[in-house]
Design a protein around this motif. Structure first.
Motif, mmCIF file in Angstrom:
data_model
loop_
_atom_site.group_PDB
_atom_site.id
_atom_site.type_symbol
_atom_site.label_atom_id
_atom_site.label_comp_id
_atom_site.label_asym_id
_atom_site.label_seq_id
_atom_site.Cartn_x
_atom_site.Cartn_y
_atom_site.Cartn_z
ATOM 1 N N ALA A 186 0.961 -1.334 -0.015
ATOM 2 C CA ALA A 186 -0.025 0.111 0.289
ATOM 3 C C ALA A 186 0.764 1.389 -0.067
ATOM 4 C CB ALA A 186 -0.968 0.155 1.250
ATOM 5 N N SER A 187 0.518 2.183 -0.985
ATOM 6 C CA SER A 187 0.923 3.621 -0.555
ATOM 7 C C SER A 187 0.836 4.550 0.522
ATOM 8 C CB SER A 187 0.714 4.386 -1.873
ATOM 9 O OG SER A 187 -0.806 4.850 -1.715
ATOM 10 N N ASP A 188 1.579 5.096 0.882
ATOM 11 C CA ASP A 188 1.312 6.266 1.863
ATOM 12 C C ASP A 188 0.070 6.927 1.915
ATOM 13 O OD1 ASP A 188 4.083 5.802 2.813
ATOM 14 O OD2 ASP A 188 4.762 7.578 1.906
ATOM 15 N N LYS A 189 -0.353 7.091 0.974
ATOM 16 C CA LYS A 189 -1.900 7.797 0.973
ATOM 17 C C LYS A 189 -2.902 6.546 1.314
ATOM 18 C CE LYS A 189 -4.681 10.497 -2.114
ATOM 19 N NZ LYS A 189 -4.725 11.385 -3.413
ATOM 20 N N ASP A 190 -2.795 5.537 0.776
ATOM 21 C CA ASP A 190 -3.878 4.453 1.097
ATOM 22 C C ASP A 190 -3.590 3.973 2.474
ATOM 23 O OD1 ASP A 190 -4.594 4.166 -1.450
ATOM 24 O OD2 ASP A 190 -2.731 2.559 -1.944
ATOM 25 N N PHE A 196 -6.297 4.705 7.854
ATOM 26 C CA PHE A 196 -6.323 5.119 9.261
ATOM 27 C C PHE A 196 -7.180 5.996 9.645
ATOM 28 C CE2 PHE A 196 -4.771 8.011 12.444
ATOM 29 C CZ PHE A 196 -4.762 6.971 13.531
ATOM 30 N N LYS A 197 -7.717 6.985 8.620
ATOM 31 C CA LYS A 197 -8.622 8.088 8.964
ATOM 32 C C LYS A 197 -10.032 7.391 9.176
ATOM 33 C CE LYS A 197 -10.256 12.622 7.545
ATOM 34 N NZ LYS A 197 -10.373 13.449 6.567
ATOM 35 N N SER A 198 -10.205 6.559 8.192
ATOM 36 C CA SER A 198 -11.505 5.681 7.893
ATOM 37 C C SER A 198 -11.807 4.992 9.318
ATOM 38 C CB SER A 198 -11.611 4.974 6.856
ATOM 39 O OG SER A 198 -12.836 4.363 6.889
ATOM 40 N N LEU A 199 -10.921 4.311 9.848
ATOM 41 C CA LEU A 199 -10.906 3.726 11.007
ATOM 42 C C LEU A 199 -11.097 4.520 12.332
ATOM 43 C CD1 LEU A 199 -8.587 0.442 10.434
ATOM 44 C CD2 LEU A 199 -11.035 0.351 10.453
ATOM 45 N N ALA A 200 -10.102 5.500 12.179
ATOM 46 C CA ALA A 200 -10.137 6.436 13.294
ATOM 47 C C ALA A 200 -11.640 7.087 13.576
ATOM 48 C CB ALA A 200 -9.245 7.795 13.100
ATOM 49 N N LEU A 201 -12.266 7.519 12.656
ATOM 50 C CA LEU A 201 -13.602 7.949 12.615
ATOM 51 C C LEU A 201 -14.717 7.067 13.344
ATOM 52 C CD1 LEU A 201 -13.729 10.246 9.443
ATOM 53 C CD2 LEU A 201 -13.161 10.778 12.068
ATOM 54 N N LYS A 202 -14.492 5.940 13.013
ATOM 55 C CA LYS A 202 -15.319 4.804 13.464
ATOM 56 C C LYS A 202 -14.866 4.177 15.016
ATOM 57 C CE LYS A 202 -16.028 2.725 9.043
ATOM 58 N NZ LYS A 202 -15.769 1.468 8.119
ATOM 59 N N LEU A 239 -5.929 17.019 5.284
ATOM 60 C CA LEU A 239 -6.968 17.906 4.518
ATOM 61 C C LEU A 239 -7.312 17.473 2.952
ATOM 62 C CD1 LEU A 239 -6.210 21.713 5.417
ATOM 63 C CD2 LEU A 239 -8.025 20.166 6.073
ATOM 64 N N TYR A 240 -6.338 17.063 2.273
ATOM 65 C CA TYR A 240 -6.440 16.565 0.904
ATOM 66 C C TYR A 240 -6.259 15.026 0.504
ATOM 67 C CZ TYR A 240 -5.473 21.327 0.519
ATOM 68 O OH TYR A 240 -5.761 23.024 0.729
ATOM 69 N N ASP A 241 -6.246 14.186 1.520
ATOM 70 C CA ASP A 241 -6.132 12.712 1.538
ATOM 71 C C ASP A 241 -7.217 12.153 0.599
ATOM 72 O OD1 ASP A 241 -3.866 12.580 2.599
ATOM 73 O OD2 ASP A 241 -4.776 11.990 4.534
ATOM 74 N N GLU A 242 -8.410 12.621 0.662
ATOM 75 C CA GLU A 242 -9.464 12.200 0.033
ATOM 76 C C GLU A 242 -9.572 12.671 -1.456
ATOM 77 O OE1 GLU A 242 -11.335 9.859 1.308
ATOM 78 O OE2 GLU A 242 -10.161 10.249 3.014
ATOM 79 N N ASP A 243 -8.765 13.723 -1.860
ATOM 80 C CA ASP A 243 -8.864 14.033 -3.295
ATOM 81 C C ASP A 243 -7.882 13.430 -4.308
ATOM 82 O OD1 ASP A 243 -8.222 15.936 -5.584
ATOM 83 O OD2 ASP A 243 -9.379 17.490 -4.332
ATOM 84 N N PRO A 244 -8.352 13.047 -5.164
ATOM 85 C CA PRO A 244 -7.927 12.008 -6.073
ATOM 86 C C PRO A 244 -6.720 12.853 -7.085
ATOM 87 C CG PRO A 244 -9.845 12.202 -6.964
ATOM 88 C CD PRO A 244 -9.952 12.884 -5.695
ATOM 89 N N ARG A 303 -8.608 22.886 -4.088
ATOM 90 C CA ARG A 303 -9.103 21.631 -4.829
ATOM 91 C C ARG A 303 -9.921 21.811 -6.307
ATOM 92 N NH1 ARG A 303 -11.366 20.755 0.509
ATOM 93 N NH2 ARG A 303 -10.090 19.258 1.648
ATOM 94 N N LYS A 304 -10.482 23.189 -6.244
ATOM 95 C CA LYS A 304 -10.996 23.582 -7.661
ATOM 96 C C LYS A 304 -9.762 23.962 -8.830
ATOM 97 C CE LYS A 304 -14.063 25.429 -10.278
ATOM 98 N NZ LYS A 304 -15.124 24.495 -11.127
ATOM 99 N N LEU A 305 -8.677 24.468 -8.052
ATOM 100 C CA LEU A 305 -7.665 24.594 -8.809
ATOM 101 C C LEU A 305 -7.021 23.299 -9.534
ATOM 102 C CD1 LEU A 305 -5.503 27.011 -10.186
ATOM 103 C CD2 LEU A 305 -4.169 26.514 -7.989
#
Length: 770
Positions: free
Chosen positions: A38-42, A47-53, A115-120, A161-163
């Motif tokens: 897995a990449s650093d971003k993955d 971790f963020k997804s699990l942290a919120l749960k 802040l930008y982890d979810e942005d592809p 993000r828009k940019l």
């Protein structure tokens, strides 16, 4: 002995793993729900997804909430750091019972973490991969250094993000979280948040420009456009249709032909996106203007003009790419057929994308690749339909890019899924037909065959590993398979094999040749690797055992032997190995000097008989002695120049030392039978000291044709200045007292060549001094 050592290492690693399990450790990859490559971003996203749960603030009724969250926090803490992750991959986590991780509040993970982890479209960079991504890239980068606690950073995020959407395919937008990666931000001199830095194409890491203008979408977009070096060609009349460079397609703006015209900023963005894919031009005074009055953009290919509609950059680019050929869909049988043809030399190489699900975006990317790599076929394999094929090729994530090369070798791309990296991988990869991705079964066959292989043990997520790959490919081009072959082994996929081979870091590169295993510790560059392999293939070192050591025991007085006694497991011995080969090569000019080596693990009895008590031990058996009756021990620096100087000191010198008076008598006042080659040196000059053994080699090679001498300009400073000597060492060839020529080299072969060249040009004839 090598197999005994390998088995001991395996036992130690297995015991370590079992102890870790007994302490209650869990697989951190499984804990976070990610693959081992897995990449650093993955990893951050998981971790963020699990942290919120699982955060204790959200699970106050669960008495185990704190313990559960501590486990995933520890897993993230280990896997986010390349060094810790590497250690964990090889040995597990030996700190989980002793170091309880700290963690933030629930609101931090919800609002501030990544802040930008979810942005592809926005890449989050870290210290581990910042240089690798930015340095030498062929696309500009715009990087946002931020802190999650900074409200200005949160205010900028929607605009950033828009940019990224507006500039997709033109400039790569990225972000660095300074709370997570303070060391990188400190290194970059970040003093405030947010700080924006822009890198032009192929810029060095230190060449970034700090953005100082307004942080509005329009101003930042105009700033980027001003930095793009885009060329839109002026195309006149209709003669251009006959030019071959336009056969594969050209994009034409018709602004000068009609009243419909896009803004300059859109033209520049479209042109930048098409760079490297097709030429772009402004069409003027053409018949196409009359026939396409309602169009503002045309895609012209093979005599056909296709109007391109669209209100923004993305739509226009998408419509252009629709006219390009669709990629070939490859089945299991077709893959086998292609590979067989490549083995027989009846097919061009293939770049293949392995994917699942929808492939709309991939289709567009592959179409762009097809244009930019015209001599390489491009295809796609749907791993949902052909899972057995993908599994057999060790494809475990999607999309994955691979190349089938001439000869049938297959290699997987381990870099980023971006156009220019995939294109570079394909271009470099298809050339390196002597470069293969290996499985454990392949490795076992290599060991059994005894054929020479240079093997790179790596992890796909490791930045130094990714940097080394292209260097290895280029190095492989210097050798035929019969000399040596190149391979890679993915230690995230084949961890058991890497543990068995004692791999302790990534990347680890080794030569396997019959029962010999040699570690490479040199520069991770094409030149360093090639130099190392060449020295191994033809190293000039005589490898001695109980029988061949008789050559040393029976040494005659006209020979000199220098032998190193080593143990393969000894670190200093491993570092000496390459220098020892260089020494043998440097001394190969002297047939009477023999350079030997004894492996004291394989030949323990021999080393015991010679009373070798430490490694490495270097012994010299000089001229004038028989067998082992005289021996000198070396205790100096173990670099090639120091050892070479020491060995040469045991040889009778053919270089005559002069005082100023002797120089006057021998060189400046006589007619010559032979020319004089003089080394003007200073005893304090390190370059002179390093050159001395080389000058002795020159003297021996020129014996009977040129006489060699030297003068120390430290005590004879006044005389040397009178001879107009201004630097040391200076090499002068005297054909007569009044005819001299400076030799501008310190390489023996070049000096000798230049001497003969000058003598020939000057018509020097040997004369009878009487």
């Amino acid at each position: 002995m090598r197999f005994i050592k390998r088995n001991l290492i395996t036992i130690v690693l297995v015991l370590s793993f079992l102890i870790t399990l007994s302490l209650g450790a869990e697989d951190y990859y499984k804990l976070l729900g990610v693959s081992r490559d897995a990449s650093d971003k993955d990893i951050r996203k998981a971790f963020k997804s699990l942290a919120l749960k699982l955060h204790p603030d959200k699970n106050q009724d669960d008495p185990e909430a704190d313990n559960k969250f501590s486990k995933i926090a520890r897993a993230y803490e280990v896997l986010k750091n390349p060094e810790d992750r590497k250690h964990y991959d090889l040995y597990g986590d030996d700190e989980h019972n002793f170091k309880r991780p700290t963690y933030h509040s629930y609101s931090y993970y919800r609002d501030d973490f990544g802040l930008y982890d979810e942005d592809p479209l926005i890449i989050t960079l870290t210290k581990a991969d910042y240089d690798f991504n930015v340095h030498g890239d062929n696309k500009p980068w715009f990087i946002n250094f931020y802190s999650p606690q900074c409200h200005h950073c949160h205010d900028l995020a929607p605009t950033w993000r828009k940019l990224s959407q507006e500039m997709e395919g033109i400039v790569q937008l990225a972000a660095v979280n300074c709370a997570e990666d303070w060391s990188l931000c400190n290194k970059m001199g970040i003093m405030a948040y947010p700080t924006l830095i822009f890198y032009e194409k192929e810029a060095h890491v230190d060449d970034g420009e700090h953005y100082q203008l307004d942080r509005t979408l329009d101003v930042m977009q105009e700033y980027i456009i001003s930095k793009l070096n885009v060329e839109i060609e002026d195309i006149m009349g209709d003669d251009w249709k006959e030019e071959k460079r336009f056969n594969d397609g050209v994009l034409l703006f018709l602004c000068s032909c009609n009243d419909i015209c896009h803004e300059d900023i859109l033209k520049i963005k479209v042109s930048a996106a098409m760079e490297g894919i097709m030429p772009v031009g402004d069409l003027k005074n053409s018949n196409l203007c009359e026939s396409h009055k309602s169009s503002s953009i045309l895609f012209y290919e093979n005599g056909q003009a296709h109007p391109i509609d669209g209100s923004d950059t993305k739509e226009i680019i998408s419509n252009i790419l629709e006219y390009l050929p669709n990629p070939t869909q490859i089945t299991t049988e077709k893959f086998k057929t292609i590979r067989e043809k490549l083995r027989n030399g009846d097919e061009n190489p293939w770049l293949i994308c392995f994917y699942v699900g929808s492939a709309v975006d991939l289709n567009l990317q592959i179409k762009r690749l097809s244009i930019s790599i015209p001599n390489i076929n491009v295809g796609m394999v749907h791993c949902g339909q052909f899972s057995s094929l993908c599994h057999s090729l060790h494809v475990s994530k999607y999309p994955t890019w691979g190349i089938l090369k001439n000869g049938g070798a297959f290699e997987i791309h381990h870099g980023r899924d971006v156009l220019h990296e995939v294109r570079s991988f394909a271009k470099d990869g298809v050339k390196s037909t002597n470069f293969n991705a290996l499985s454990p079964a392949d490795f076992q066959n290599i060991i059994k065959s005894g054929d020479p292989w240079f093997i790179d043990f790596f992890a796909p997520w490791c930045p130094p590993c990714r940097s080394l790959m292209p260097e290895l490919r280029r190095a492989s081009l210097h050798f035929q398979p019969a000399q040596i072959q190149f391979g890679t082994i993915d230690c995230t996929m084949y961890s058991d094999l890497c543990a068995k081979e004692g791999i302790r870091s990534y990347p680890t590169t080794m030569i396997y040749n019959n029962s010999k295993t040699l570690h490479y510790h040199g520069s991770p560059s094409e030149h360093g690797i090639v130099e190392f392999i060449e020295s191994v293939i033809d190293d000039g070192v005589i490898h001695l055992d109980g029988d061949t050591f008789l050559k040393v025991l029976r040494k005659v007085p006209t020979e000199l032997w220098i032998v190193d006694f080593v143990a393969p497991w000894c670190g200093p011995c491993q570092k000496l190995t390459n220098e020892w080969r260089k020494l043998a090569k440097e001394l190969s000019a002297f047939s009477e000097i023999k350079v030997g080596s004894v492996d004291c693990v394989a030949h323990n009895d021999l080393c015991s008989a010679q009373q070798i008590r430490s490694y490495p031990s270097i012994r010299l058996y000089p001229f004038g002695s028989k067998g082992l009756e005289t021996v000198a021990m070396y205790n100096g620096h173990r670099d090639v120049m120091s050892m070479k100087r020491w060995v040469i000191s045991f040889m009778p010198s053919l270089v005559e030392s002069f005082t100023s008076e002797e120089f006057q008598q021998q060189v400046l006042t006589k007619k010559y039978v032979l020319p004089w080659l003089i080394d003007f040196y200073a005893s304090w000059c390190s370059h002179c000291i390093n050159f001395e053994p080389n000058f002795n080699i020159v003297a021996r090679k020129l014996q009977g044709k040129v006489r060699c001498g030297k003068i120390d300009c430290d005590p004879e400073n006044h005389f040397c200045r009178k001879q107009k000597i201004s630097s040391y060492p200076t090499i002068m060839l005297y054909l007569s007292p009044n005819q001299r020529f400076e030799i501008d080299s310190q390489v023996p072969k070049e000096i000798i060549s230049e001497v003969f060249k000058i003598m020939d040009q000057q018509g020097f004839k040997m004369r009878d001094e009487l």
